[in-house]
Design a protein around this motif. Structure first.
Motif, short mmCIF file in Angstrom:
data_model
loop_
_atom_site.label_atom_id
_atom_site.label_comp_id
_atom_site.label_asym_id
_atom_site.label_seq_id
_atom_site.Cartn_x
_atom_site.Cartn_y
_atom_site.Cartn_z
N GLU A 144 25.58 -28.66 -4.55
CA GLU A 144 24.35 -28.88 -3.58
C GLU A 144 23.55 -29.32 -3.90
O GLU A 144 21.88 -28.74 -4.41
CB GLU A 144 24.23 -28.00 -2.65
N PHE A 145 23.35 -30.30 -4.97
CA PHE A 145 22.12 -30.91 -6.03
C PHE A 145 22.12 -32.25 -6.16
O PHE A 145 23.16 -33.17 -6.35
CB PHE A 145 22.65 -30.09 -7.44
N LEU A 146 20.82 -32.96 -5.79
CA LEU A 146 21.19 -34.06 -6.56
C LEU A 146 20.52 -34.92 -7.56
O LEU A 146 21.04 -36.61 -7.63
CB LEU A 146 20.18 -35.10 -5.37
N GLY A 147 19.87 -34.12 -8.46
CA GLY A 147 20.82 -34.74 -9.47
C GLY A 147 21.69 -35.27 -10.32
O GLY A 147 22.90 -34.78 -9.13
N LEU A 148 21.73 -36.08 -11.46
CA LEU A 148 23.01 -36.63 -11.62
C LEU A 148 23.77 -36.19 -12.58
O LEU A 148 22.87 -36.42 -14.23
CB LEU A 148 23.43 -37.87 -11.69
N LYS A 149 25.08 -34.69 -13.22
CA LYS A 149 25.42 -34.48 -13.90
C LYS A 149 26.96 -33.45 -13.12
O LYS A 149 27.00 -34.20 -12.07
CB LYS A 149 23.77 -32.95 -13.95
N SER A 150 27.58 -33.11 -14.69
CA SER A 150 28.57 -32.59 -13.98
C SER A 150 29.08 -31.40 -13.34
O SER A 150 27.86 -30.60 -13.59
CB SER A 150 29.98 -32.40 -14.18
N SER A 151 28.93 -31.81 -11.67
CA SER A 151 29.21 -30.39 -11.09
C SER A 151 29.83 -29.22 -11.64
O SER A 151 29.95 -29.38 -12.58
CB SER A 151 29.90 -30.76 -10.03
#
Ligand SMILES: *Cc1c(COP(=O)(O)O)cnc(C)c1O
Length: 353
Positions: A144-151
């Protein structure tokens, strides 16, 4: 492997009209779910099929970090159920996962989970030939995170459902057109992985093709826009007088398991099969000089679809009088016979439960 099973109180099977099955709108009683948290895949569970609740910030919804598979189970006359080439589907699933940084699902979660799920819902595998149980394993990023990174968290789910013929018109030949202004995939991209974005990107050109009266897009390569790559979401084969040709894998083509099976079956039957590049011009020339005999597309959903015509830049060729040709028919009959246990399974493709 430990799989917790919670069964539905009452099957919803009686609400399904098995005589009139479409593709992909009916789902069996149960599904398998498995979560990745704290750096590992937890034990899977089988639960009643139903809605899932996720946060609106769930990363797959924003950045598409997801993968899927499409496979089938078929019934034999004696009531046994055949899951077709599950290990090959597992291997491709893991390769797709790697490309979009989803941690590999353990083999036993995928394969044992599949066996248990299909076994529990085995009443849902349609008894007649040309129908089957479609199986859709998929995995997606759930942070639950809007930064672009691998989950850091993921879900893996398998749903299944009975299906009839994929194309409304049944086994009638498909009408193709090239769409030289659009491409499906490019080497170095994600065309060889079964990831959702590939299909989102194909919708607009496919809708335009349908508006013009065609069934599917014949995809050309992204660089020179002259080599034939795929049809819609299927691989393609050209039958010439002395050779069957299918474009070589190489990053932009999805390595179809039906493709691989058809190459093997065609070779078993004594045909010369070459995986080589083929331009749209070569196809049109061969149609004009009579050396092109048949064209067909392959994939799990439709198994084999004969190609009846191709439109390219204002010109149109009609293939094999817009009928299913003898080699297409023979390969189709052989593979569907293996699916349903009527032909020998010489290559050990059938996993019978
Ligand atoms: C799934 C798919 C195929 C066919 O693969 P099968 O393993 O035979 O079902 C071909 N092309 C694309 C783009 C696909 O997504």
């Amino acid at each position: 492997m430990d799989i917790k099973i919670t069964q539905r109180d009452q099957s919803k099977r009686s609400s399904v009209d098995f005589d009139n099955l479409a593709f992909g709108n009916q789902f069996s009683d149960h599904m398998l779910v498995c979560k990745f948290t704290g750096g590992e895949w937890e034990s899977p569970a089988i639960i009643p099929y139903g809605k899932i609740q996720y946060d609106p910030a769930m990363s797959v919804l924003h950045y598409g970090q997801g993968v899927f598979e499409g496979m089938k189970a078929f019934s034999y006359k004696d009531g046994k159920v055949n899951i077709f080439r599950p290990e090959s589907h597992y291997e491709r699933f893991v390769e797709s996962c790697e490309r979009v940084q989803i941690p590999a699902i353990p083999k036993e979660v995928f394969l044992d989970g599949l066996d248990k799920l299909v076994d529990l819902d085995r009443d849902w595998v349609p008894a007649d030939k040309f129908k089957s149980l479609y199986i859709r394993p998929f995995a997606f990023a759930t942070d639950e995170f809007l930064g672009l990174k691998s989950s850091d968290t993921f879900s893996f789910i398998i749903i299944t459902g009975p299906v009839g013929n994929y194309y409304k018109e049944g086994i009638k030949p498909v009408k193709l057109t090239t769409m030289p202004d659009y491409v499906r995939a490019v080497k170095g991209g994600v065309g060889a992985a079964k990831v959702p974005g590939n299909y989102a990107a194909s919708l607009y050109p496919t809708t335009k093709a349908k508006e013009q009266g065609y069934t599917q897009v014949l995809w050309l390569d992204a660089v020179e826009r002259k080599y034939v790559e795929e049809v819609g979401t299927s691989n393609i084969f050209f039958v010439f007088e002395n050779e069957i040709v299918t474009p070589p894998l190489g990053g932009s083509i999805l390595p179809g398991i039906t493709r691989r099976s058809m190459i093997q079956l065609a070779r078993d039957k004594g045909h010369t099969v070459n995986e080589r590049k083929i331009t749209i011009n070569e196809v049109f020339e061969a149609s004009k000089d009579g050396s092109l005999k048949e064209i067909f597309a392959t994939g799990t959903a439709a198994v084999l679809s004969p190609v009846g015509s191709i439109h390219h830049q204002g010109e149109e060729i009609v293939v094999d009088r817009d009928k299913m040709g003898p080699i297409s028919e023979d390969l189709y009959t052989t593979l569907t016979g293996i699916h349903h246990g009527e032909n020998d399974d010489e290559h050990d493709w059938c996993h019978v439960i």
